[in-house]
Design a protein around this motif. Structure first.
Motif, PDB file in Angstrom:
ATOM      1  N   ASN B 180       0.838  -1.202   0.000  1.00  0.00           N
ATOM      2  CA  ASN B 180       0.000   0.000   0.000  1.00  0.00           C
ATOM      3  C   ASN B 180       0.868   1.245   0.000  1.00  0.00           C
ATOM      4  O   ASN B 180       2.063   1.177   0.256  1.00  0.00           O
ATOM      5  N   ILE B 181       0.237   2.366  -0.306  1.00  0.00           N
ATOM      6  CA  ILE B 181       1.007   3.604  -0.380  1.00  0.00           C
ATOM      7  C   ILE B 181       0.348   4.698   0.469  1.00  0.00           C
ATOM      8  O   ILE B 181      -0.878   4.788   0.539  1.00  0.00           O
ATOM      9  N   PHE B 182       1.196   5.460   1.140  1.00  0.00           N
ATOM     10  CA  PHE B 182       0.781   6.597   1.971  1.00  0.00           C
ATOM     11  C   PHE B 182       1.542   7.836   1.517  1.00  0.00           C
ATOM     12  O   PHE B 182       2.686   7.720   1.066  1.00  0.00           O
ATOM     13  N   ILE B 183       0.912   8.997   1.679  1.00  0.00           N
ATOM     14  CA  ILE B 183       1.662  10.239   1.474  1.00  0.00           C
ATOM     15  C   ILE B 183       1.480  11.139   2.706  1.00  0.00           C
ATOM     16  O   ILE B 183       0.470  11.056   3.408  1.00  0.00           O
ATOM     17  N   PHE B 184       2.479  11.967   2.931  1.00  0.00           N
ATOM     18  CA  PHE B 184       2.369  13.049   3.922  1.00  0.00           C
ATOM     19  C   PHE B 184       2.256  14.374   3.191  1.00  0.00           C
ATOM     20  O   PHE B 184       3.092  14.690   2.326  1.00  0.00           O
ATOM     21  N   THR B 191      -4.036   8.167   2.759  1.00  0.00           N
ATOM     22  CA  THR B 191      -3.939   6.898   2.015  1.00  0.00           C
ATOM     23  C   THR B 191      -5.287   6.577   1.380  1.00  0.00           C
ATOM     24  O   THR B 191      -6.335   6.981   1.888  1.00  0.00           O
ATOM     25  N   SER B 192      -5.229   5.874   0.259  1.00  0.00           N
ATOM     26  CA  SER B 192      -6.438   5.557  -0.487  1.00  0.00           C
ATOM     27  C   SER B 192      -7.117   4.318   0.080  1.00  0.00           C
ATOM     28  O   SER B 192      -6.473   3.477   0.711  1.00  0.00           O
ATOM     29  N   ASP B 193      -8.424   4.225  -0.130  1.00  0.00           N
ATOM     30  CA  ASP B 193      -9.110   2.983   0.211  1.00  0.00           C
ATOM     31  C   ASP B 193      -9.858   2.428  -1.003  1.00  0.00           C
ATOM     32  O   ASP B 193     -10.765   1.625  -0.869  1.00  0.00           O
ATOM     33  N   ARG B 194      -9.462   2.875  -2.185  1.00  0.00           N
ATOM     34  CA  ARG B 194     -10.170   2.480  -3.396  1.00  0.00           C
ATOM     35  C   ARG B 194      -9.235   1.677  -4.306  1.00  0.00           C
ATOM     36  O   ARG B 194      -8.092   2.070  -4.517  1.00  0.00           O
ATOM     37  N   ASN B 195      -9.737   0.594  -4.858  1.00  0.00           N
ATOM     38  CA  ASN B 195      -8.970  -0.246  -5.783  1.00  0.00           C
ATOM     39  C   ASN B 195      -7.688  -0.797  -5.176  1.00  0.00           C
ATOM     40  O   ASN B 195      -6.673  -0.939  -5.866  1.00  0.00           O
ATOM     41  N   VAL B 215      -5.061  11.505  10.111  1.00  0.00           N
ATOM     42  CA  VAL B 215      -5.060  10.448   9.089  1.00  0.00           C
ATOM     43  C   VAL B 215      -6.293  10.614   8.205  1.00  0.00           C
ATOM     44  O   VAL B 215      -7.423  10.637   8.711  1.00  0.00           O
ATOM     45  N   GLU B 216      -6.076  10.745   6.917  1.00  0.00           N
ATOM     46  CA  GLU B 216      -7.175  10.966   5.977  1.00  0.00           C
ATOM     47  C   GLU B 216      -7.234   9.788   5.009  1.00  0.00           C
ATOM     48  O   GLU B 216      -6.235   9.463   4.359  1.00  0.00           O
ATOM     49  N   ILE B 217      -8.411   9.165   4.916  1.00  0.00           N
ATOM     50  CA  ILE B 217      -8.561   8.007   4.028  1.00  0.00           C
ATOM     51  C   ILE B 217      -9.493   8.400   2.895  1.00  0.00           C
ATOM     52  O   ILE B 217     -10.672   8.648   3.117  1.00  0.00           O
ATOM     53  N   ARG B 218      -8.936   8.458   1.685  1.00  0.00           N
ATOM     54  CA  ARG B 218      -9.710   8.930   0.525  1.00  0.00           C
ATOM     55  C   ARG B 218      -8.916   8.635  -0.745  1.00  0.00           C
ATOM     56  O   ARG B 218      -7.723   8.345  -0.680  1.00  0.00           O
ATOM     57  N   PRO B 219      -9.577   8.719  -1.917  1.00  0.00           N
ATOM     58  CA  PRO B 219      -8.832   8.543  -3.160  1.00  0.00           C
ATOM     59  C   PRO B 219      -7.660   9.518  -3.253  1.00  0.00           C
ATOM     60  O   PRO B 219      -7.768  10.659  -2.791  1.00  0.00           O
ATOM     61  N   VAL B 220      -6.556   9.072  -3.814  1.00  0.00           N
ATOM     62  CA  VAL B 220      -5.350   9.885  -3.918  1.00  0.00           C
ATOM     63  C   VAL B 220      -4.961   9.997  -5.387  1.00  0.00           C
ATOM     64  O   VAL B 220      -4.910   8.994  -6.103  1.00  0.00           O
ATOM     65  N   MET B 221      -4.698  11.248  -5.824  1.00  0.00           N
ATOM     66  CA  MET B 221      -4.338  11.459  -7.222  1.00  0.00           C
ATOM     67  C   MET B 221      -2.831  11.293  -7.418  1.00  0.00           C
ATOM     68  O   MET B 221      -2.040  11.524  -6.500  1.00  0.00           O
ATOM     69  N   TYR B 222      -2.475  10.900  -8.635  1.00  0.00           N
ATOM     70  CA  TYR B 222      -1.057  10.724  -8.954  1.00  0.00           C
ATOM     71  C   TYR B 222      -0.276  12.010  -8.698  1.00  0.00           C
ATOM     72  O   TYR B 222       0.823  11.984  -8.139  1.00  0.00           O
ATOM     73  N   LYS B 223      -0.878  13.144  -9.090  1.00  0.00           N
ATOM     74  CA  LYS B 223      -0.217  14.448  -8.886  1.00  0.00           C
ATOM     75  C   LYS B 223       0.090  14.711  -7.418  1.00  0.00           C
ATOM     76  O   LYS B 223       1.105  15.308  -7.088  1.00  0.00           O
ATOM     77  N   GLU B 224      -0.812  14.271  -6.540  1.00  0.00           N
ATOM     78  CA  GLU B 224      -0.583  14.490  -5.109  1.00  0.00           C
ATOM     79  C   GLU B 224       0.627  13.696  -4.616  1.00  0.00           C
ATOM     80  O   GLU B 224       1.339  14.149  -3.717  1.00  0.00           O
ATOM     81  N   VAL B 225       0.831  12.541  -5.208  1.00  0.00           N
ATOM     82  CA  VAL B 225       1.970  11.715  -4.791  1.00  0.00           C
ATOM     83  C   VAL B 225       3.267  12.408  -5.216  1.00  0.00           C
ATOM     84  O   VAL B 225       4.224  12.500  -4.437  1.00  0.00           O
ATOM     85  N   ILE B 226       3.247  12.902  -6.464  1.00  0.00           N
ATOM     86  CA  ILE B 226       4.425  13.604  -6.994  1.00  0.00           C
ATOM     87  C   ILE B 226       4.772  14.833  -6.151  1.00  0.00           C
ATOM     88  O   ILE B 226       5.933  15.151  -5.943  1.00  0.00           O
TER      89      ILE B 226
END
Lengths: 276, 276
Positions: B180-184, B191-195, B215-226
């Protein structure tokens, strides 16, 4: 019927446990297969099936451990051992045993001899019902072993008295779980070449159709299938099979179409004479 | 290390060939698995892993042939036979042997005892590079055996000195191939909880993070990770692993982030004390 199988150079009874448990096909779904049969004791379109098998292996970056010629000898041995006039062969090539469960070291190559599925000529005249299913196969050009949705939906198909799933995604159809799909608009025969496994029966049927119909190869929309005059599906086991119902909707008047039955007859004649 | 495996009620040496070749896991990719390990000789979060395994089985409509309690006894036996203080266990449940290669009759249940992957504490401080990969797992909530893309890309990962793939589709990320993947964003942990497959390490890390971060659990966009301040990934084998490069782009200043390393220490303390 004492069927045998070939596994990495050995011939063994079909029921022997042969796979160790760190095989990448088993642990990681990293495997491909092919399936073909004999008519009059002669493998049907063997060069085509071998080429497709080679192509699947290349796309998964697996090196085939044997040549076509060596494999031909194995098929002859397995066929002789079966004592049957007609058999089917299933090739399975996996990523092999992996100490780290990730990296391919040496593929495992299996050939199973199998009994032919029961022929059902009446069913071929009557046609089948299929259920639309929102899905497109991953790596569709490779005959991977990934058929999770087919197995998962087997109960539901039975419940709805349907024979197969028709994959569609974003309005475009691709294929059935294990077979290709054709539609007739009047005398025009149309089939997709996108997101599909290119079937050998599909190829043969196009060869048979060309002198009689205009054949168009292009993406096909789900709506076109619903509105088509005739729909049929092709595979090694289904031959030319009319599709007469899609979900709740009949195709045309709900009976096998006359052009479809004409192609079916051409195909049946071809295989009846195969190898003679 | 004389490792053993359990297969449908029997305990056998790990290298025995046990699978017959008409298994639906092998022929149709119809299988699921799970993987966990011991710390101080005690299986880590066993109830969580068992629950997830049960959930995967339920989603593939496979009936588990044994109870959690019976399985616990098997684990104890396999562990004792290994002679090792620490082991990993791999569960594999397939659709079983299918005469028609489509319909499930009786699942096959395998438990493999495996050696732990080499621990690499220096690597956990340094972090890893991942490659973005346009893909979303099919049936992501099920730990199916379908890891074709991971195996297919293993060479390319090595070539690019990357450790894993970051799956994204239509601008949204889901997970790495097996973690799984997390971002700060500042002190906010997202972190995402979808797919995704809901990791047990993910769950533990969220428990550990809650007293210290939002801690926020929601869809995460690729741009946000970058654009994130810190990125890390969690799994049974990776623990809390900083992601310091995505393709050609460094995350933050290209070094493991301090909040990530703080969570990593909490996790390492938890497992160091596990079972004591």
């Amino acid at each position: 019927m004492p069927f045998y199988q070939y596994f990495n150079g050995e011939i063994l009874p079909i029921d022997s446990p042969v796979f160790k448990t760190n095989d990448l096909g088993l642990l990681r779904g990293f495997g491909l297969f092919d399936y073909f049969r004999t008519y009059n004791g002669v493998p049907f379109r063997w060069d085509d099936y071998w080429q497709r098998f080679e192509n699947s292996a290349r796309l998964l970056k697996l090196i085939l451990p044997v040549s076509q010629q060596e494999t031909e000898k194995v098929l002859a041995d397995l066929h002789a051992l079966s004592g049957e006039q007609e058999v089917a062969f299933r090739f399975v090539l996996t990523g092999g045993y992996a100490p780290d469960s990730v990296n391919v070291v040496q593929p495992n190559f299996l050939i199973r001899t199998e009994a032919l599925p029961q022929d059902n000529p009446a069913g071929r005249l009557k046609g089948i019902k299929v259920l639309p299913y929102d899905y497109v196969r991953d790596l569709p050009e490779v005959k991977t072993t990934n058929y999770v949705h087919m197995v998962l939906m087997a109960d539901e198909l039975r419940r709805q008295q349907a024979s197969d799933l028709l994959f569609h995604k974003e309005g475009e159809i691709s294929e059935l779980t294990r077979s290709n799909i054709f539609i007739f608009q009047g005398d025009k025969l149309i089939t997709s070449d996108r997101n599909i496994l290119k079937g050998i029966t599909r190829k043969v049927v196009m060869e048979l159709a060309k002198p009689h119909f205009e054949v168009e190869i292009r993406p096909v929309m789900y709506k076109e299938v619903i509105m088509a005059d005739e729909v049929f599906t092709t595979s090694t086991t289904k031959w030319v099979m009319p599709v007469v119902q899609i979900g709740d909707l009949p195709v045309g008047n709900g009976e096998a179409g006359k052009r479809t039955l004409f192609l079916q007859q051409l195909f049946e004649k071809l295989v009846a004479d195969w190898g003679k």
